[in-house]
Structure formats: C-alpha cells, structure tokens
Enzyme design. Structure first.
Site, short mmCIF file in Angstrom:
data_model
loop_
_atom_site.label_atom_id
_atom_site.label_comp_id
_atom_site.label_asym_id
_atom_site.label_seq_id
_atom_site.Cartn_x
_atom_site.Cartn_y
_atom_site.Cartn_z
N GLY A 69 0.79 -1.22 0.00
CA GLY A 69 0.00 0.00 0.00
C GLY A 69 0.83 1.27 0.00
CB THR A 70 3.92 2.27 1.80
OG1 THR A 70 3.37 2.26 3.13
CG2 THR A 70 4.95 3.39 1.70
CG ASN A 154 -4.91 3.70 9.56
OD1 ASN A 154 -5.26 4.85 9.77
ND2 ASN A 154 -3.66 3.32 9.65
CD GLN A 182 -7.06 -0.48 7.73
OE1 GLN A 182 -7.85 -1.29 8.18
NE2 GLN A 182 -5.75 -0.60 7.93
CG HIS A 202 -0.08 -6.41 5.01
ND1 HIS A 202 -0.15 -6.04 6.33
CD2 HIS A 202 0.10 -5.28 4.31
CE1 HIS A 202 0.01 -4.74 6.43
NE2 HIS A 202 0.16 -4.25 5.22
CB THR A 238 11.54 -9.03 -11.64
OG1 THR A 238 12.64 -8.79 -12.52
CG2 THR A 238 10.96 -10.40 -11.89
CB CYS A 326 2.62 3.40 9.80
SG CYS A 326 2.15 2.16 8.58
#
Length: 382
Positions: A69-70, A154, A182, A202, A238, A326
């Site tokens: 996501g970041t 979140n 979220q 995740h 890749t 975070c």
C-alpha cells in the site's frame, strides 16, 4: 491469545498460501522472459491482474502490482501530480486531509518541498468525515492536479461518502485517488468511481509485500521506478508473481464471503461497542457511530495511558493496538484524533480493536468488554 489487530495486518489464509505455493516452489520463471517458464509466469500474472481488476471494477490494463500500500500510495500521489505538472504547470495543487495514511501525507510533503505544490488539507468533522461542499470550495480556489482521500480511516474506522466526493472532483475535472487499503475485502469497491485506487494484500490474508494501484487509463501517470519497463512502463522491476496470485485469491475469497460474514461481524462489533460503553464509564468511541468499517472499534479511556491499557490487555490474553501500526512507538498523540478535535491528553489514551473476517462466538463481545473493563481499572488504580 485473542488477536484483535487485523487493521494492522492479518494472518495468511491457508487458501491463499495454497494458491501461491506453485509460484514459490516450482513455477519460478520471470514473466518478462521469452521462454516457456517465463510465459507460464506471465500468464499467471495476467490472470491475477484480471481478477484484481474485476474486484475493483477497473480494466485489467489499469492494474499495477506494487510491493504494498505504501508504494501504491506514493505512485498514485506523486505519479499523478508530477504527470499533471508536466502537462500544465498551473495545476500546482493537491487536496487531501490530515487523517490520511503517512504514505499519502509524506508524499504530499515531498511534492510541496521539491516541486512547490500547494497542499490543501480539508478539515474533517468530529467523526472524521469530509464534506463534499468543503471539497468543492477547495477545488474552486485554484487549478488542482489531484484529490487524495482515504475510503476508510485505519485508526477510527470512519467510512467516507466517497461517491459524493468523486462526483465533486469529476465536476471540476480533477482526478481522485482513494486509499482503500483498509476497506478492500470488507466493502464492495466496484462502485467507487475513483480514478485511482490503492489496496494492500496483507490486510486481506496474503503475505506482506504485495499491493496494487489501479489507475484509469485516461489519467496520466509518471513512473517513480525506472528500469525494465514492467507493468506497461509504469512500475519497473520484476513482478512478484506469487504475490500477485495471492492478492487475487484473497480478493476473490473476500468478495465471496462478504455477504455471509460482514453483517455478523458488524453486529458483533456494535454489541462490543455497547458493552464497553456500559462497562467502562470513561470509554468514548472515536469515529463515526454508524458509517464505519465492520470489525473496527476505537476508544479513548480518559485517565489512563493507552500503552498501559494495551499491556494489561495482553496480560489478559487480548492483543490490540493504540492506532496505526506505522506510528507505533511514537510518544506524540495521534494526528488523526487531534484532527477530530480530541484533546492531546485524551488522544494518548486511545485503544483500537480490529476484528478478523471470522465472527466471534456468541457471547464473546460481552466477555471481551469485561476484560477491557478489568484492564482499564487496573491502569486507573496505579
């Protein structure tokens, strides 16, 4: 031990692990290689892209796989704004809110610092909601390159009325990015209508290290990573084939199970909220009481320290958090709660409980609330 920090990360689902296993132990080809092993990997990658696109209501060609996501938020915010500046230097503004994930806020700060982009922070109400009229007023002020607003917060779980915000952005001819990390898997994203959507695996039951950004083909995007030109030149490197397969499998499972599980999880979360409010006199729910994610409840407990309550809860077999993973370890009060108008000394008492996809046993919300009450009393007595 009862794990109630699913907003931070979720366990890997066995079905997801099985779906990706062949691409970890056998089918290991590089999808850019022009031989049978590479073509096999490329086909798996494109099947995964198709499934992710279907879950998001986007075209297959519009899905870009990322490391999470970041990275996806960085690519959306920086990539769309930089592309807009290259086309029209007057569109030197970005509109967002103070309750966004740090990957959005720090990307905005980068654009301001290095490229002179004006960053407009929309105020949120006491529940964390953004008003469509406020967005319209901000877009009337100056030419804007991008609006970036999260679908669901979140920390407090408030779900934005994204449809009305997208409509305002569209009226002004401004692309809109929605961080749906979220909400993905918990809310149907196919009708968002946004120009760019971020998700992270995740939070859905994949291993860490896979995410996606879906960007409408009409929206120019400046790549941030340069190299081999993978992902149609928008994100070199890749591709993580096994991760992409895992993300597609997790989204399909979540979409199939949502109707079955969401209402029960939401009902049990509401029962837990009511039980905590009854059992703990100083408990105050943060975020919207109704328009919130199923499975997320965040409270402040005046007269305590949030970290001390977390330790007491863990001693009693419950793992929860004080907010965004975070920002863990910071002594500063949550900027999200401050933006909601909560005083700093109260914001530092916050505790977030985020439930998984599986409902709790009957009677568990009341039992869990009793454990919370014990932990708060233990901290208050010290």
């Amino acid at each position: 031990m009862l794990y109630l920090d699913h907003a931070a990360t979720t366990p890997v689902r066995p079905e997801v692990l099985e779906a990706m296993r062949p691409y970890l132990v056998g089918m290991h080809g590089n999808p850019s290689s022009h031989h049978s092993a590479g073509e096999q990997a490329a086909r798996a990658l494109e099947r995964a892209r198709e499934r992710v696109a279907a879950s998001l209501g986007m075209r297959t060609s519009e899905v870009i796989f990322t490391s999470g996501g970041t990275e996806a938020n960085n690519l959306a915010v920086k990539g769309i704004v930089l592309a807009a500046l290259a086309e029209d230097a007057q569109r030197r503004a970005l509109v967002t809110t103070p309750i966004e994930h740090d990957s959005v806020l720090q990307s905005a700060a980068y654009l301001h610092r290095l490229h002179g982009v004006a960053v407009r922070m929309l105020a949120v109400d006491g529940h964390g909601a953004v008003g469509a009229d406020d967005l319209a007023a901000a877009l009337d002020e100056r030419p804007t390159a991008l609006v970036s607003i999260g679908h669901a917060n979140n920390e407090v779980g408030t779900v934005q009325e994204i449809g009305s915000l997208v409509a305002v952005a569209r009226e002004h001819g401004v692309p809109m990015h929605v961080d749906a990390v979220q909400s993905a898997g918990r809310v149907d994203l196919r009708g968002l209508g946004a120009d760019a959507v971020t998700i992270a695996g995740h939070k859905l039951g994949t291993p860490k290290g896979i995410g996606a950004l879906a960007v409408r083909s009409r929206v120019p995007l400046e790549p941030l990573l340069h190299g081999g030109g993978q992902e149609r030149g928008r994100r070199s490197g890749t591709e993580n084939v096994a991760g992409a397969v895992a993300l597609a499998a997790a989204l399909e499972l979540a979409d199939a199970e949502r109707a079955q599980h969401a209402s029960r999880v939401a009902s049990q979360t509401s029962a837990f909220i009511d039980a905590v409010s009854d059992a703990v006199p100083q408990a105050a729910l943060t975020g919207a009481p109704e328009h919130r994610l199923p499975g997320l409840a965040s409270f402040t407990f005046a007269g305590t320290a949030g970290e001390a309550v977390l330790l007491e809860l863990e001693r009693r077999g419950v793992i929860s958090s004080s907010g965004s993973a975070c920002a863990a370890g910071s002594d500063e009060p949550s900027p999200v709660l401050i933006a909601l108008g909560i005083p700093a000394e109260i914001a530092q008492t916050s505790v977030r409980f985020s439930f998984g996809r599986s409902p709790l046993p009957d009677g568990a919300p009341a039992q869990l609330a009793a454990v919370v009450a014990e932990a708060v009393r233990a901290v208050s007595a010290t």
